[in-house]
Structure formats: structure tokens, C-alpha cells
Design a protein around this motif. Sequence first.
Motif, mmCIF file in Angstrom:
data_model
loop_
_atom_site.group_PDB
_atom_site.id
_atom_site.type_symbol
_atom_site.label_atom_id
_atom_site.label_comp_id
_atom_site.label_asym_id
_atom_site.label_seq_id
_atom_site.Cartn_x
_atom_site.Cartn_y
_atom_site.Cartn_z
ATOM 1 N N GLY A 74 12.627 2.535 3.483
ATOM 2 C CA GLY A 74 13.202 3.576 2.625
ATOM 3 C C GLY A 74 13.564 2.996 1.276
ATOM 4 O O GLY A 74 13.520 1.780 1.069
ATOM 5 N N CYS A 75 13.922 3.842 0.335
ATOM 6 C CA CYS A 75 14.371 3.370 -0.968
ATOM 7 C C CYS A 75 15.854 3.013 -0.912
ATOM 8 O O CYS A 75 16.581 3.430 0.000
ATOM 9 N N GLU A 76 16.280 2.241 -1.900
ATOM 10 C CA GLU A 76 17.683 1.837 -1.979
ATOM 11 C C GLU A 76 18.589 3.064 -2.039
ATOM 12 O O GLU A 76 19.616 3.121 -1.374
ATOM 13 N N ASP A 77 18.197 4.052 -2.840
ATOM 14 C CA ASP A 77 18.962 5.303 -2.948
ATOM 15 C C ASP A 77 18.308 6.393 -2.119
ATOM 16 O O ASP A 77 17.082 6.564 -2.176
ATOM 17 N N ARG A 78 19.091 7.121 -1.374
ATOM 18 C CA ARG A 78 18.540 8.150 -0.477
ATOM 19 C C ARG A 78 17.862 9.287 -1.219
ATOM 20 O O ARG A 78 17.026 9.986 -0.658
ATOM 21 N N ASN A 97 0.814 -1.217 0.000
ATOM 22 C CA ASN A 97 0.000 0.000 0.000
ATOM 23 C C ASN A 97 0.847 1.265 0.000
ATOM 24 O O ASN A 97 0.515 2.243 -0.665
ATOM 25 N N LEU A 98 1.921 1.244 0.754
ATOM 26 C CA LEU A 98 2.803 2.412 0.785
ATOM 27 C C LEU A 98 3.414 2.645 -0.589
ATOM 28 O O LEU A 98 3.587 3.791 -1.018
ATOM 29 N N GLN A 99 3.740 1.561 -1.284
ATOM 30 C CA GLN A 99 4.322 1.686 -2.626
ATOM 31 C C GLN A 99 3.356 2.353 -3.597
ATOM 32 O O GLN A 99 3.751 3.163 -4.434
ATOM 33 N N LYS A 100 2.081 2.019 -3.467
ATOM 34 C CA LYS A 100 1.080 2.638 -4.330
ATOM 35 C C LYS A 100 1.067 4.156 -4.134
ATOM 36 O O LYS A 100 1.007 4.928 -5.095
ATOM 37 N N GLN A 101 1.170 4.571 -2.892
ATOM 38 C CA GLN A 101 1.205 5.998 -2.591
ATOM 39 C C GLN A 101 2.456 6.646 -3.186
ATOM 40 O O GLN A 101 2.417 7.749 -3.717
ATOM 41 N N PHE A 102 3.565 5.905 -3.121
ATOM 42 C CA PHE A 102 4.823 6.442 -3.652
ATOM 43 C C PHE A 102 4.741 6.594 -5.177
ATOM 44 O O PHE A 102 5.160 7.615 -5.730
ATOM 45 N N HIS A 105 12.406 2.696 -8.011
ATOM 46 C CA HIS A 105 11.170 3.233 -7.438
ATOM 47 C C HIS A 105 10.733 2.485 -6.180
ATOM 48 O O HIS A 105 9.955 3.014 -5.384
ATOM 49 N N PHE A 106 11.183 1.257 -6.017
ATOM 50 C CA PHE A 106 10.584 0.420 -4.974
ATOM 51 C C PHE A 106 11.137 0.717 -3.586
ATOM 52 O O PHE A 106 12.350 0.750 -3.365
ATOM 53 N N LEU A 107 10.192 0.943 -2.681
ATOM 54 C CA LEU A 107 10.542 1.097 -1.271
ATOM 55 C C LEU A 107 10.943 -0.263 -0.710
ATOM 56 O O LEU A 107 10.329 -1.279 -1.031
#
Length: 770
Positions: free
Chosen positions: A687-691, A332-337, A418-420
Motif C-alpha cells: 500500500g502507499c504511505e498515505d491511505r 511493475n505494480l508501481q508502473k501501473q500505479f 506516489h510510491f507503493l
Amino acid sequence: MAQKNNTTVKDIKYYQKKFWKLFFYGLGVMALFFTLASWGFFGSMPSFEDLENPESNLATEVISSDGVTIGKFYNENRTPIKYEDLPPHLVKALVATEDERFYDHSGIDAKRTLGAVLKLGSDGGASTLTQQLAKLLFHGEGSTFKLFRVIQKVKEWIIAVKLERQYTKNEIIAMYLNKADFVNTAVGIRSAAKVYFGKEPRDLTVDEAAMFVGMLKNPSLYNPLRRLEKVRLRRNTVLGQMLRNGILDKATKDKLAAQPIVLHFHPESHKEGTATYFREFLREYMKNWAKENKKPDGSDWDIYSDGLKIYTTIDSKIQEHAEEAVQAHMKNLQKQFFDEQKDNRNAPFLKITPEETKKIMDNAMKTSERWRVMKDLDKSEEEIIASFEVKTKMKVFSWKGEIDTLMTPTDSIRYYKHFLQAGLMSMEPKTGHIKAWVGGIDYKYFQYDHVGQGARQVGSTFKPFVYATAIEQLGMSPCDSIIDSPFTIPVGRHHVTESWTPKNSDNKYRGMVTLKKALANSINTVSAKLMDKVGPEAVVSLTKKLGVKADIPTQPSIALGAVEITVEDMVAAYSTFANQGVYIKPQFISRIEDKNGVVLYEPVPETHDVLNKDIAYAVIKLLEGVTEEGSGVRLRTQGGGSGDNRWTGYPYMFTNPIAGKTGTSQNQSDGWFIGMVPNLVTGVWVGCEDRSARFKGITYGQGATAALPIWGYMMKKCYEDKDLLVSKDPFERPDNLSIKVDCWTPRKVEVDSTAVPTEEEEQNPEEFGL
């Protein structure tokens, strides 16, 4: 006439002598042939020791604390099982189909063998189960050359007779079923039952057992994943054999034969299943362990073939709830992202230059599998880079399942950025036993472990270390008050090269607050003032005693969490507070046994005292304030939202004591929550892989939104699970507690953010109404 009769008698006697001479010569040749074969003249034969220990190439089992096999390390996915654990109907189906006179012969069925010889093998072979076992154990498939096939058959007979002398009939059946290959990484009946039906062999139904017996004739031909109808017909042949042998009656046989085969396929690969990130972490540990711990003969242990049993501290139920929590929230958080990134031309990166973006993409390209493979093929760098711009068929990860698509490798890199990600670890504070380990969202596609490998900026979750130092060094208590007001550490103080003036996240100042309220509301100025009083060296020293291995600069800014630490170290550090000030090193193995059950290794817990009980309990009371009135208070309230936004608030409604702390790094690149009950401490990072790939604002990027819901979801499941004993009790209060921890709530006072109290006002706040 008499002379003719005499001649006939002489001829008969001559031919009789010839016959018997040839017969005995033949017997002698056969005896010599068998003797030479048994001596290994026609190829190696198993020794007596081999026959005593025929089990080889066994998978190493990874077993949870509650006795569940959560994974295996193997070349050949085979885990032995005892005859007593086989269901009777499986054994009966096997004998009825493969060797009806199994219990009457001594390894060779003379009747079947003679019949096969007379028919020249046109009606199939005459191999008994024991002969089939001999072939599986010692010389595999037969040769296509007739002479070699004869030699091999003779060797097979010799080995079969030796096996019958060495083992009981039941042991031979168990060994055969343990060795048989059922394809699709399933070797042996235990692995097959797990892979195809997700159960132990003892739980197989009659028709399921018949399917496995049917597969034995030709596992590749009767592969359930490819030829299900052929497998069904072969299964029914086995059921027919069971009817013929009086094992089933006709009505039962017909009923079972009419049933479809319903598979519950559970591939036991290294990249799928339960606790994948933990198993990979364990695999690397075991590789080193195998080098440092030798066998009695001085050789190295092989974790892929020696059949070790690794008993871990992981609880399969808690692990299951943790993985489910990560999946539910991150989806769900990914959808928001994704929604937030729609208008971002440089998605998923925010506020970075084209040069910085190119650097990120180039680094990802050069560390990719494609780059490595093409480099090994001696391709030039120009050729490799060009290949990243060619559209290619590929499968990509999505929260709705794998997607078959056509895209360039460069686009796939940006897609995956893109993926958290998430990292979660749970640990028992009193034993150090790790109960759950979730290193990411999907090991098949994202293999970087965010529990043991990934150190990330911890934000405000570092603040309890500052408060603990202040309580220890300055004799403060959670109820002591301090002014929340603008504050600057001047140049030259605590190695500061330029003045440092931290601000509160809401740009407000609350006047006089207790330490408990200050931590509950994560007030930055209070943390900075405490840091100024004790000095960064003292805070770093305490943090190291708490087991944090990261390099921490002795700078005042660490008070706000400008430090990168792993989830594993943060959970262990917080566990020290729940364990009355005693640090215990995280432990993930209970013991290691060899295939015979001999214990090879049992770890000794590593502990040391860090804080006295009173100080540790005072920190716990500080952290309880976070869930009573601070950023963790949503754990105590009914979740809000509806429809697609329902995920923003789960209905936790916890009423039991919970100590915890949220944390958010600069620019919302990292969201944290570490929550504790008396017998379980769990840390979560998101968090994402890249800050530079992050949420735009703090609404979704903060720890309270990004990480805390995972903790809440998991704990709710743990409390609902009656098999688990996760505590709802208060934390143990030390006898004769010397630190005041039961505080009154001071009147909330907001002051002008530009007003700086005088030294006299700060020393006598009550007198000045502060």
C-alpha cells in the motif's frame, strides 16, 4: 723528538678517554631516554594488559542462521580475522613488500634503521611491520616536529619489542592486517575483501591480494575508487617484489601485471546491503539490550566498538529471495500505479478535499529532515516554509536508479507520496524463528519499517480469527453450512449504536454455503453472522491470545477487518494455526557472543496454548480452501499476460498444500496476503504511505493482485533453491481428529440480493431448497 712522541701519545689517550666518556655518557643518556619513554615520561605507553588485548574498536557482526555476515554496526568497520584464514600469497606479498627480513628481526631491523639514519631518512623510513603495527595500535600518525618524531620513533621501537615478546610472528601479521585502514569504510583485510571484491580474504586471488598490500603505503593516495591507474601501477610494484623474493616466476608476474583491476564494490553502510530494515530494527533492540546487560566490570556494552557477534534467525537465502520478490513485483505494480495517476489532478491522492491534501503535505513537511535542520539553525517557520518552494538540486529514488534532478522540496514530497510500499515477514511456525524481514522497497529513501512499525488495516485476513472463534465456541466445522443472505445487526446489539448491514464485495448472495466455501470466497455476510453468534468480545479475546498487540474495538465491524495490525503480529498469529494451536513469540536472535566467543545471551522461546490441535487444523483446512477455489487460486494456475502486462500473472503452478488468505481494506488502501506451508509462514502487505494514495479500483488494489504475487514469486525461488528445505508436504493431521474437515462442495445457488429468508427458512434451509 721523543718529547713530541710522548705528547702525541698523551693527546691520543686524552681524546680516547674523551671519546669513551662521551660514548658511555651517550649510552647512559640513551638508556635513560628509553627508560623514561617506557615509563611514559614522554606520553602514555601501553600497559601489559593493553598489549595482551590490543584489539579495540571492533565492528559488531550481524550473522544469519546459515553463517553469512549480513551487516555490521560500527564506528570503524573492522572485523578481526585469524592468521589461519589469510591466504598464503597475501602474507608473502606483505612481507616481500613491507619487511623482507620480518622473520629475522625482533621488532627492529638494525640494518634498515642504520641505513635510514645514514641517509637521514631521504630514502624512506625503516619501520618494520611490527613498528607499523605499534603505530597503528597505540599512537597513530607521526608529528611534523622533529623532536616529537624522534620521541615517537623511540616509543614505536619500545612497543615493537614488547609486541615481539608478547606475540608470534603470525599473530603480528594478522593483527596488522586486521588494523590497517583500506578507506571507503573498509578497516581490516576482511572488511576490505568484502567491500572491494565481495568475498572472504581466503578467496582473494594473487593480484587482488597484491592490490591490498600496495594500498598499505598510502591508502588515500592509492584509493581504487579514485585513482585506479595509480593503484594498478602500485599493485604491479608489489608483484615485482614477489618476483624478486622468489614467490612468483616472471611469466606469472607478467601475466598478473597485465590484468586490469576489476572491482565488485559492496559498500557496507547502514543504509545499503541485505536486510537493511531488519538490521535497523535489530540495532534499536541492541541499544536497549546493551543498557540492560552489563559487562563484568559493570560498564555498558558498546555495539559499535566491542566486536559482538549477533547470531540471528534470518536465513540469508530466504531473505535474498524475499527482497528479490518485493523488487520484481513492486517495480511493475508501481508502473501501473503511475499510469493510473496520469489523469488525476491531485495525484496520488483520491477523493479527498484540498484541506485534507494540505494537511498531509504540511505534516510531511514538518517531519522532514530539511525542517529539522533549518529549525536547529533557528530559522523562522516562514523562512522554512518558503525554502520548500525553491528549486534545489537533489537525487531522488526511481525504480530505474537514482535520478539527479532539480525540483522544489514540496514537489519531491508529492513525488515520494506516489510510491507503493511493501512489508514482508517469514517465520518458522514451530520455532518462531524469523527467516526474512523486508520493511520497505528501499531503506536509503524510505526508512519507515512496514513490518514492525507500520500497523495497517488488515481487511479479510482478520476473518480466520472469527471463524476460529466460531469453531471453538459453537462446535462448528469447515463443512457446516450457513446461508449467505442479506443480514443486519440491529441497534443496541453488541454495542452497535446504529444498525449495521454488511454487503458482499460483488453484491451477490450465494444461498447455502459451507464455512470453507464462505472463507474461500471471503463472504462478508457469513463473517458478520458468525460474529453475531459468538460476539466481538470472544473474537477479540482469541486475537489477543494469538499475540496481536493492537487495540481492537469490541464492535461487530471487526469481522470484516476494520482493524490495524502489524505484519509481524499477523504472521505470528497465523503461525499458531500451523503450529497446532500453540502460539510462539517471533524470535530474531539465536545468541549473542562477545569478541572472544563467550555467549552473553540466548533467548528462551515464549509459548502458550491457544487452541487445541483439532481446531487449529480445522482452520488450516479452511485456509487451504482459499488457494483451492478462492481468491488465492491463481497460485495454482499458469500466469497470464504478455509484454508489459506479463507481471499480472506469474507462472507459479504450485501443486502442494497451501493455506492462506488475501485481504483488502476499504477503498483498496491496503492489500494483504498471508500464505502458509508446514514450515514457513509469510505475510505480505502492500500500500502507499498515505491511505488516500491508492488505486482507483479493486483490479490492482486488491490483496490478490497487490500482495499475493510477492508471496508466489518468493516461494517459487525458495522451492528452486536446493539449499533450502521449504516444505511441500501436507499439514500434519491430528490423530483421531474430532472435527469434520473433508467437505463436499454444495450446489451453487444465487438468490435475489433483496430477498431475506424467514427464520423458518434459515433454520431448515434444505427443506426450502436453500
